[in-house]
Design a protein around this motif. Structure first.
Motif, PDB file in Angstrom:
ATOM      1  N   MET A  76       0.872  -1.166   0.000  1.00 20.75           N
ATOM      2  CA  MET A  76       0.000   0.000   0.000  1.00 20.75           C
ATOM      3  C   MET A  76       0.912   1.220   0.000  1.00 20.75           C
ATOM      4  O   MET A  76       1.601   1.497   0.982  1.00 20.75           O
ATOM      5  CB  MET A  76      -0.927   0.025   1.211  1.00 20.75           C
ATOM      6  N   ALA A  77       0.965   1.903  -1.156  1.00 20.38           N
ATOM      7  CA  ALA A  77       1.774   3.112  -1.294  1.00 20.38           C
ATOM      8  C   ALA A  77       0.850   4.302  -1.154  1.00 20.38           C
ATOM      9  O   ALA A  77      -0.232   4.319  -1.746  1.00 20.38           O
ATOM     10  CB  ALA A  77       2.466   3.127  -2.650  1.00 20.38           C
ATOM     11  N   GLY A  78       1.263   5.298  -0.373  1.00 20.95           N
ATOM     12  CA  GLY A  78       0.389   6.433  -0.116  1.00 20.95           C
ATOM     13  C   GLY A  78       1.081   7.773  -0.252  1.00 20.95           C
ATOM     14  O   GLY A  78       2.282   7.889  -0.033  1.00 20.95           O
ATOM     15  N   LYS A 176      -7.191  20.643   1.026  1.00 19.02           N
ATOM     16  CA  LYS A 176      -6.073  20.894   0.104  1.00 19.02           C
ATOM     17  C   LYS A 176      -6.125  19.895  -1.048  1.00 19.02           C
ATOM     18  O   LYS A 176      -6.820  18.875  -0.970  1.00 19.02           O
ATOM     19  CB  LYS A 176      -4.746  20.782   0.861  1.00 19.02           C
ATOM     20  N   ASP A 177      -5.346  20.167  -2.083  1.00 14.04           N
ATOM     21  CA  ASP A 177      -5.275  19.251  -3.220  1.00 14.04           C
ATOM     22  C   ASP A 177      -4.626  17.936  -2.799  1.00 14.04           C
ATOM     23  O   ASP A 177      -3.768  17.907  -1.912  1.00 14.04           O
ATOM     24  CB  ASP A 177      -4.449  19.868  -4.354  1.00 14.04           C
ATOM     25  N   PHE A 178      -5.026  16.862  -3.456  1.00 13.12           N
ATOM     26  CA  PHE A 178      -4.406  15.571  -3.203  1.00 13.12           C
ATOM     27  C   PHE A 178      -2.985  15.590  -3.761  1.00 13.12           C
ATOM     28  O   PHE A 178      -2.713  16.173  -4.808  1.00 13.12           O
ATOM     29  CB  PHE A 178      -5.192  14.442  -3.868  1.00 13.12           C
ATOM     30  N   CYS A 179      -2.082  14.947  -3.053  1.00 19.68           N
ATOM     31  CA  CYS A 179      -0.698  14.833  -3.495  1.00 19.68           C
ATOM     32  C   CYS A 179      -0.588  13.758  -4.562  1.00 19.68           C
ATOM     33  O   CYS A 179      -1.433  12.867  -4.659  1.00 19.68           O
ATOM     34  CB  CYS A 179       0.200  14.465  -2.316  1.00 19.68           C
ATOM     35  N   LYS A 180       0.473  13.827  -5.337  1.00 16.33           N
ATOM     36  CA  LYS A 180       0.716  12.853  -6.384  1.00 16.33           C
ATOM     37  C   LYS A 180       1.391  11.613  -5.780  1.00 16.33           C
ATOM     38  O   LYS A 180       2.341  11.733  -5.008  1.00 16.33           O
ATOM     39  CB  LYS A 180       1.615  13.453  -7.454  1.00 16.33           C
ATOM     40  N   LEU A 181       0.858  10.456  -6.126  1.00 12.40           N
ATOM     41  CA  LEU A 181       1.483   9.199  -5.712  1.00 12.40           C
ATOM     42  C   LEU A 181       2.733   8.992  -6.550  1.00 12.40           C
ATOM     43  O   LEU A 181       2.663   8.926  -7.786  1.00 12.40           O
ATOM     44  CB  LEU A 181       0.530   8.033  -5.956  1.00 12.40           C
ATOM     45  N   GLU A 182       3.888   8.931  -5.937  1.00 14.10           N
ATOM     46  CA  GLU A 182       5.144   8.752  -6.675  1.00 14.10           C
ATOM     47  C   GLU A 182       5.166   7.395  -7.364  1.00 14.10           C
ATOM     48  O   GLU A 182       4.816   6.382  -6.772  1.00 14.10           O
ATOM     49  CB  GLU A 182       6.341   8.874  -5.741  1.00 14.10           C
ATOM     50  N   GLY A 183       5.569   7.414  -8.633  1.00 13.10           N
ATOM     51  CA  GLY A 183       5.729   6.171  -9.371  1.00 13.10           C
ATOM     52  C   GLY A 183       4.447   5.539  -9.875  1.00 13.10           C
ATOM     53  O   GLY A 183       4.473   4.447 -10.412  1.00 13.10           O
TER      54      GLY A 183
END
Length: 185
Positions: A76-78, A176-183
């Motif tokens: 689970m990557a967050g 706030k805006d959602f962050c970008k999931l790396e990769g």
């Protein structure tokens, strides 16, 4: 396998008759399907004690991706929007065939269980319970496939948690805006 299906049917009937029964954990085999793999939006967390969820107070929102890992693992990557920062993290759930659906997570072998959102009448939801036996705490996190959260869904979650005497909650404010999931994007 037929016996397990029969038990599942009996439990489904019991859930209707006794709505406070806890949900049935999802096996790793079920979690490895398209129904559960992919992107999820964090809604909130519940526990018996405030200190068990204290670290979530600064989380405005989070998006995670559940994916199948190597060597009997689920990852689970967050991407957490915490205060004014985007923090990317990953949690590895180790699947032990003899203990499935209970998985271990992290070096301390904390226990993790994934539960179907149907328990709260949300087919697009996933519930993740983490039991940290080393320091005796519980976190129950709610995720949804939908980026938007309804008040009704939060009420259902709180109601079901109340059945288990879990009454401490932190719901993601999502200001706030959602962050970008790396990769992944």
């Amino acid at each position: 396998m037929t016996f397990l299906k029969l038990l599942g049917f009996i439990y489904s009937v019991a859930q209707v008759l006794m709505p406070c029964l806890p949900p049935v954990p999802l096996s790793s085999e079920v979690l490895s399907t398209d129904q559960y793999l992919g992107k999820w939006y964090y809604i909130g967390v519940a526990s018996w004690k405030d200190e068990d969820i204290e670290s979530y107070k600064s989380v405005d929102n989070s998006v995670v991706e559940l994916k199948k890992g190597e060597n009997n693992t689920l990852i689970m990557a967050g991407a957490l929007h915490q205060e004014d920062q985007c923090i990317n993290m990953a949690w590895t759930y180790h699947i032990h065939p003899d203990r499935d659906p209970v998985m271990t997570e992290g070096l301390a072998e904390n226990l993790g269980v994934f539960l179907d959102g149907e328990w709260i009448k949300c087919p697009t939801c996933l519930i993740v319970a983490k039991f940290h036996h080393s320091n005796s705490f519980l976190r129950v996190m709610l995720f949804d496939r939908n980026e938007k959260t309804s008040d009704d869904l939060v009420k259902k979650f709180k109601s079901k948690m109340g059945c288990l005497f879990i009454n401490r909650f932190l719901i993601s404010p999502r200001t706030k805006d959602f962050c970008k999931l790396e990769g992944t994007e």
